[in-house]
Design a protein around this motif. Sequence first.
Motif, PDB file in Angstrom:
ATOM      1  N   ASP A  84      28.570   1.845  12.719  1.00  0.00           N
ATOM      2  CA  ASP A  84      29.759   2.175  13.741  1.00  0.00           C
ATOM      3  C   ASP A  84      31.077   1.746  13.546  1.00  0.00           C
ATOM      4  N   VAL A  85      31.386   1.142  12.430  1.00  0.00           N
ATOM      5  CA  VAL A  85      32.747   0.801  11.921  1.00  0.00           C
ATOM      6  C   VAL A  85      33.256   1.612  10.722  1.00  0.00           C
ATOM      7  N   VAL A  86      32.430   1.774   9.740  1.00  0.00           N
ATOM      8  CA  VAL A  86      32.748   2.400   8.715  1.00  0.00           C
ATOM      9  C   VAL A  86      32.271   3.534   8.485  1.00  0.00           C
ATOM     10  N   GLY A  87      31.341   4.185   9.373  1.00  0.00           N
ATOM     11  CA  GLY A  87      30.865   5.614   9.239  1.00  0.00           C
ATOM     12  C   GLY A  87      29.673   5.675   8.369  1.00  0.00           C
ATOM     13  N   ALA A  88      28.708   6.662   8.617  1.00  0.00           N
ATOM     14  CA  ALA A  88      27.364   6.801   8.113  1.00  0.00           C
ATOM     15  C   ALA A  88      27.470   6.901   6.739  1.00  0.00           C
ATOM     16  N   ARG A  89      28.502   7.520   6.171  1.00  0.00           N
ATOM     17  CA  ARG A  89      28.645   7.838   4.657  1.00  0.00           C
ATOM     18  C   ARG A  89      28.946   6.574   3.612  1.00  0.00           C
ATOM     19  N   LEU A  90      29.993   5.850   4.366  1.00  0.00           N
ATOM     20  CA  LEU A  90      30.435   4.648   3.800  1.00  0.00           C
ATOM     21  C   LEU A  90      29.444   3.408   3.867  1.00  0.00           C
ATOM     22  N   ALA A  91      28.506   3.533   5.063  1.00  0.00           N
ATOM     23  CA  ALA A  91      27.546   2.581   5.178  1.00  0.00           C
ATOM     24  C   ALA A  91      26.488   2.817   4.155  1.00  0.00           C
ATOM     25  N   ALA A  92      26.295   3.936   3.842  1.00  0.00           N
ATOM     26  CA  ALA A  92      24.975   4.122   2.662  1.00  0.00           C
ATOM     27  C   ALA A  92      25.626   4.170   1.502  1.00  0.00           C
ATOM     28  N   GLU A  93      26.825   4.217   1.264  1.00  0.00           N
ATOM     29  CA  GLU A  93      27.451   3.994  -0.097  1.00  0.00           C
ATOM     30  C   GLU A  93      27.380   2.522  -0.597  1.00  0.00           C
ATOM     31  N   LEU A  94      27.958   1.683   0.613  1.00  0.00           N
ATOM     32  CA  LEU A  94      27.660   0.360   0.495  1.00  0.00           C
ATOM     33  C   LEU A  94      26.232  -0.332   0.109  1.00  0.00           C
ATOM     34  N   SER A  95      25.183   0.342   0.685  1.00  0.00           N
ATOM     35  CA  SER A  95      23.935  -0.206   0.857  1.00  0.00           C
ATOM     36  C   SER A  95      23.518  -0.636  -0.854  1.00  0.00           C
ATOM     37  N   VAL A  96      24.174   0.150  -1.478  1.00  0.00           N
ATOM     38  CA  VAL A  96      23.780  -0.140  -3.146  1.00  0.00           C
ATOM     39  C   VAL A  96      24.251  -1.560  -3.575  1.00  0.00           C
ATOM     40  N   LEU A  97      25.181  -2.362  -2.838  1.00  0.00           N
ATOM     41  CA  LEU A  97      25.381  -3.616  -3.140  1.00  0.00           C
ATOM     42  C   LEU A  97      24.344  -4.561  -3.029  1.00  0.00           C
ATOM     43  N   GLN A  98      23.076  -4.242  -2.392  1.00  0.00           N
ATOM     44  CA  GLN A  98      21.909  -5.057  -2.268  1.00  0.00           C
ATOM     45  C   GLN A  98      21.502  -5.596  -3.798  1.00  0.00           C
ATOM     46  N   ASP A  99      21.507  -6.725  -4.088  1.00  0.00           N
ATOM     47  CA  ASP A  99      20.985  -7.337  -5.375  1.00  0.00           C
ATOM     48  C   ASP A  99      21.454  -6.917  -6.532  1.00  0.00           C
ATOM     49  N   ARG A 100      22.742  -6.548  -6.446  1.00  0.00           N
ATOM     50  CA  ARG A 100      23.250  -5.911  -7.803  1.00  0.00           C
ATOM     51  C   ARG A 100      24.335  -6.767  -8.654  1.00  0.00           C
ATOM     52  N   LEU A 101      24.341  -8.148  -8.163  1.00  0.00           N
ATOM     53  CA  LEU A 101      25.269  -9.049  -8.870  1.00  0.00           C
ATOM     54  C   LEU A 101      24.419  -9.645 -10.292  1.00  0.00           C
ATOM     55  N   ALA A 102      25.326  -9.978 -11.217  1.00  0.00           N
ATOM     56  CA  ALA A 102      24.758 -10.402 -12.253  1.00  0.00           C
ATOM     57  C   ALA A 102      24.292 -12.076 -12.048  1.00  0.00           C
ATOM     58  N   PRO A 103      23.146 -12.537 -12.569  1.00  0.00           N
ATOM     59  CA  PRO A 103      22.887 -13.880 -12.337  1.00  0.00           C
ATOM     60  C   PRO A 103      23.907 -14.870 -12.972  1.00  0.00           C
TER      61      PRO A 103
END
Length: 508
Positions: A84-103
Amino acid sequence: MGVLANLWRLARTGATFQRTGAMDEVLEALEAPPALRAAARILGWPLAPLGLAGDPALPPLPRALTALGPAYVKFGQTLSTRPDVVGARLAAELSVLQDRLAPFPEAEARAEIARELGAPADELFADFGPAVAAASIAQVHPAVDRATGRKVAVKVLRPGVERAFRKDVDAFFFIAEVIELMLPASRRLRPRAVCRHFAQVVATELDLRLEASAAAEFRANSRDDPGFAVPEVVWNLSARRVLTLEWVDGLPMSDVPAIAAAGVDLRDLSRRVIQTFLRHALRDGFFHGDMHQGNLKVAPDGTLIALDFGIMGRIDPYTRRVYAEILYGFLQQDYRRVAEVHFEAGYVPEGQDLETFAQALRSIGEPIFGQDASRISMARLLSHLFEVTERFGMQTRTELILLQRTMVVVEGVARTLDPQVNMWRTAQPVVEEFMHANLGPAAALRDLRRTATVLARFGPRLPDVVERALRRAAVAGPEPDDAPARLGPALAGALAGAAAAAAVALLL
């Protein structure tokens, strides 16, 4: 944090966004005018070399956020649930951030465990292994509880994460104020409100004792739910910065081919994802607020396993009933009843026309019900519903916004399993089950019993309340004809309570 420090963070953020190519995406999401976009490109070009490069394999916006650090990644994760804030396309793009950081280093995790639990990790755990998942706030290590021999998952907060988040959240508010000042059109997206929501989410997630409590409550509520499981909390190995849960084996929800190869019925699993979420929201009023694929596993027998309980939603009993009646009304395509429910609940202010509102609701429901199964979206309907009610003066209800946001995520997960899932047909049994249990004579009697219980606690005070109200009325000296109208709200409430208590006593 001082203004100069915030200015530096703003400049570094802008330079990183420019260097990674995320600036254009952000300005488009904020609906910046063309002149401002051109100015940003011209001014940003000299600053770009000062920005962080990030991972070129990622899309521009996730690339910028991961380069800037854990707080920015967490902010992106939060926005991924805000189409509702960033739009469907950016929301989908940002979903790749889950658990992607280096430990972070295992030695630091061990040190945190020793500080929080009062003993070295090797004394508490056997086979304490390297991190298997690393996110913006914490990472998870597999281990074995030395006392019981049971395999466990040990979640440890990143060292210094609280201080880092405080600094970055302060910078986020500064950036939000600058955006609202320079882009008046962005105010409808409420950047500062989004920052406040983010700050609240992070404050809860930075105390793992609260997550442990949420996990325990969620497990107790769903203990008898078929095909659904929540891992058990190991309380003696949990603290503010360490959370230990029983280990659960399963396939990641994102690996659909592997789930299918394991013999799990994808259509049935898709249905259970939707129905489980709705059952928790309606029946318990306590639901998982972050049901993306990274927080779900599938056991070999097809059981759906929930993980990560940092974001949970609550809905009070009355709101649950209203929400269910709204869904049921749409299911029956009874738009007038849906409108009546909104007015009865006080969601739409007095002075609005009921029939006009019902007509607006029909404009939402009919196009959706006319679509094929793959396009029937409950989340889309709720999103349109909030837009319409806003036009009719409805105040935003944060608990329903979280519910709607989670519904968007749940729909996405369900459709990856079965693109043809019919959201409404799948939801209908759960909604009808709730309606049968919470409307009608049996439900009314249950409500009266609860009312009597509450009144009984205040029973000894009712005579004093009535006496004081009568004395005030006597001093005011009302005319006999006006007396009932001028006894005052306290007396009216006391008499109504006494009458209700007496009626319940007779019934029971």
